[in-house]
Design a protein around this motif. Structure first.
Motif, PDB file in Angstrom:
ATOM      1  N   ARG A  85      -3.323  -0.166   2.910  1.00 50.02           N
ATOM      2  CA  ARG A  85      -1.578  -0.674   2.305  1.00 50.02           C
ATOM      3  C   ARG A  85      -1.795  -2.619   3.026  1.00 50.02           C
ATOM      4  O   ARG A  85      -2.560  -2.383   4.212  1.00 50.02           O
ATOM      5  CB  ARG A  85      -1.106  -0.448   2.860  1.00 50.02           C
ATOM      6  CG  ARG A  85      -0.619   1.843   1.874  1.00 50.02           C
ATOM      7  CD  ARG A  85       0.590   1.628   2.432  1.00 50.02           C
ATOM      8  NE  ARG A  85       1.417   2.973   2.160  1.00 50.02           N
ATOM      9  CZ  ARG A  85       2.170   3.595   2.257  1.00 50.02           C
ATOM     10  NH1 ARG A  85       2.866   3.541   2.438  1.00 50.02           N
ATOM     11  NH2 ARG A  85       2.330   4.666   1.577  1.00 50.02           N
ATOM     12  N   PRO A  86      -1.780  -3.650   2.370  1.00 48.42           N
ATOM     13  CA  PRO A  86      -1.669  -4.607   3.219  1.00 48.42           C
ATOM     14  C   PRO A  86      -0.594  -4.782   3.956  1.00 48.42           C
ATOM     15  O   PRO A  86       0.589  -4.035   3.602  1.00 48.42           O
ATOM     16  CB  PRO A  86      -0.870  -5.409   1.789  1.00 48.42           C
ATOM     17  CG  PRO A  86      -1.380  -4.592   0.611  1.00 48.42           C
ATOM     18  CD  PRO A  86      -1.380  -2.907   0.869  1.00 48.42           C
ATOM     19  N   LEU A  87      -0.306  -5.466   4.967  1.00 48.39           N
ATOM     20  CA  LEU A  87       0.057  -5.375   6.201  1.00 48.39           C
ATOM     21  C   LEU A  87       1.638  -6.116   6.232  1.00 48.39           C
ATOM     22  O   LEU A  87       2.826  -5.884   6.347  1.00 48.39           O
ATOM     23  CB  LEU A  87      -0.359  -6.036   6.976  1.00 48.39           C
ATOM     24  CG  LEU A  87       0.215  -6.543   8.348  1.00 48.39           C
ATOM     25  CD1 LEU A  87       0.667  -5.264   9.208  1.00 48.39           C
ATOM     26  CD2 LEU A  87      -0.382  -7.267   9.707  1.00 48.39           C
ATOM     27  N   ALA A  88       1.666  -6.540   5.307  1.00 47.00           N
ATOM     28  CA  ALA A  88       2.740  -7.916   4.666  1.00 47.00           C
ATOM     29  C   ALA A  88       3.663  -6.768   4.259  1.00 47.00           C
ATOM     30  O   ALA A  88       4.878  -6.149   4.309  1.00 47.00           O
ATOM     31  CB  ALA A  88       2.559  -8.393   3.174  1.00 47.00           C
ATOM     32  N   ASP A  89       3.380  -5.175   3.605  1.00 43.43           N
ATOM     33  CA  ASP A  89       4.274  -4.527   2.950  1.00 43.43           C
ATOM     34  C   ASP A  89       4.347  -3.807   3.596  1.00 43.43           C
ATOM     35  O   ASP A  89       5.881  -3.010   3.633  1.00 43.43           O
ATOM     36  CB  ASP A  89       3.311  -3.685   1.420  1.00 43.43           C
ATOM     37  CG  ASP A  89       2.658  -4.282   0.762  1.00 43.43           C
ATOM     38  OD1 ASP A  89       3.014  -5.005   0.175  1.00 43.43           O
ATOM     39  OD2 ASP A  89       2.164  -3.556  -0.639  1.00 43.43           O
ATOM     40  N   ARG A  90       3.360  -3.420   4.951  1.00 42.16           N
ATOM     41  CA  ARG A  90       4.554  -2.560   5.613  1.00 42.16           C
ATOM     42  C   ARG A  90       5.501  -3.329   6.638  1.00 42.16           C
ATOM     43  O   ARG A  90       6.214  -2.512   7.611  1.00 42.16           O
ATOM     44  CB  ARG A  90       3.303  -1.506   6.487  1.00 42.16           C
ATOM     45  CG  ARG A  90       1.931  -1.085   6.051  1.00 42.16           C
ATOM     46  CD  ARG A  90       1.308  -0.645   6.980  1.00 42.16           C
ATOM     47  NE  ARG A  90       1.902   0.642   7.903  1.00 42.16           N
ATOM     48  CZ  ARG A  90       1.688   1.444   8.310  1.00 42.16           C
ATOM     49  NH1 ARG A  90       0.195   0.070   9.022  1.00 42.16           N
ATOM     50  NH2 ARG A  90       2.640   1.827   9.749  1.00 42.16           N
TER      51      ARG A  90
END
Length: 254
Positions: A85-90
């Protein structure tokens, strides 16, 4: 009791003791046990009984609580999913940026699993965690009240505790209008480094310190790395921007 659980409990006792600058002998004196017994618990030798663990923790004004986690196969699947998962999403899932904006000038350092996440660790994090000084507890209490916070009540298994101030007994975990937070209350803020994602900088506890001082995320990191090694040795693709991969987040000393 499994060897993994015994070691986790030992790490927890050690972390609580060291965070209070207590020697093993000092803790033993407070709890009314021998220094050798404290050492055995922290090393994970044998299987300590619950009365002994409760006695050691009570001597440090904390108590043992029980949580559950997914079965190993499910946990491995979750780690693999998070690695992709992209870190920005987390960051968005935690409402981290919004929480930081609302905290304003309250002194803090991002800690625990949240600090590990921002340094590339693909581990589950269900709440933003901050290290906050005890002398700032009145300011934290004021902020919690303004954010309509509800405290986690372990006995009920839900949010709704009346007393939000950190001095009240219970876990330092709250649900606010801006998201869920945990606080690691401390005498002084830990040393921090800055990591940058996009246009924003985050002051975080260094990953090495998280692994040394915070058993739950440390255990997840060890598990993640252990399952990566066979994949890499067989030529598996490294999909994760993991914490030991070159090209991680930009970092500067705090």
């Amino acid at each position: 009791m499994s060897s993994r659980l015994v070691q986790l409990l030992g790490d927890t006792v050690r972390h609580q003791r060291e965070s209070r600058d207590l020697s093993q002998q000092a803790l033993a004196d407070l709890a009314g046990v021998s220094q050798a017994m404290v050492a055995r618990v922290e090393r994970g030798d044998g299987s300590p009984g619950l009365p002994l663990l409760e006695r050691l923790l009570a001597a440090m004004d904390v108590q043992l609580t029980v949580t559950v986690e997914p079965l190993d196969a499910h946990l491995d699947a979750a780690l693999a999913d998070l690695a992709g998962r992209p870190l920005a999403d987390r960051i968005d899932m935690l409402n981290l940026d919004r929480l930081l904006d609302r905290l304003g000038d309250l002194p803090h350092v991002i800690a625990g699993g949240t600090a590990a996440l921002l340094q590339g660790a693909p581990i589950p994090v269900d709440a933003a965690e901050f290290a906050i000084r005890w002398r700032d507890s009145a300011r934290l209490t004021q902020w919690l009240k303004s954010a309509y916070a509800q405290r986690w009540n372990a006995r009920w298994g839900e949010f709704g505790g009346v007393h939000v101030e950190p001095e009240a007994p219970g876990e330092h975990r709250w649900r606010t209008r801006y998201g869920e937070i945990r606080a690691a209350m401390c005498d002084e803020l830990p040393d921090a480094v800055e990591v940058r994602h996009g246009e924003r900088g985050y002051r975080v506890v260094p990953l090495l310190e998280v692994e040394v001082a915070d058993p739950p995320p440390a255990e997840l990191l060890r598990r993640y790395r252990k399952r990566r090694i066979p994949q890499q040795s067989t030529g598996g693709a490294d999909r994760a921007g993991g914490p030991d991969r070159a090209g991680g987040p930009d970092r500067a000393a705090g």
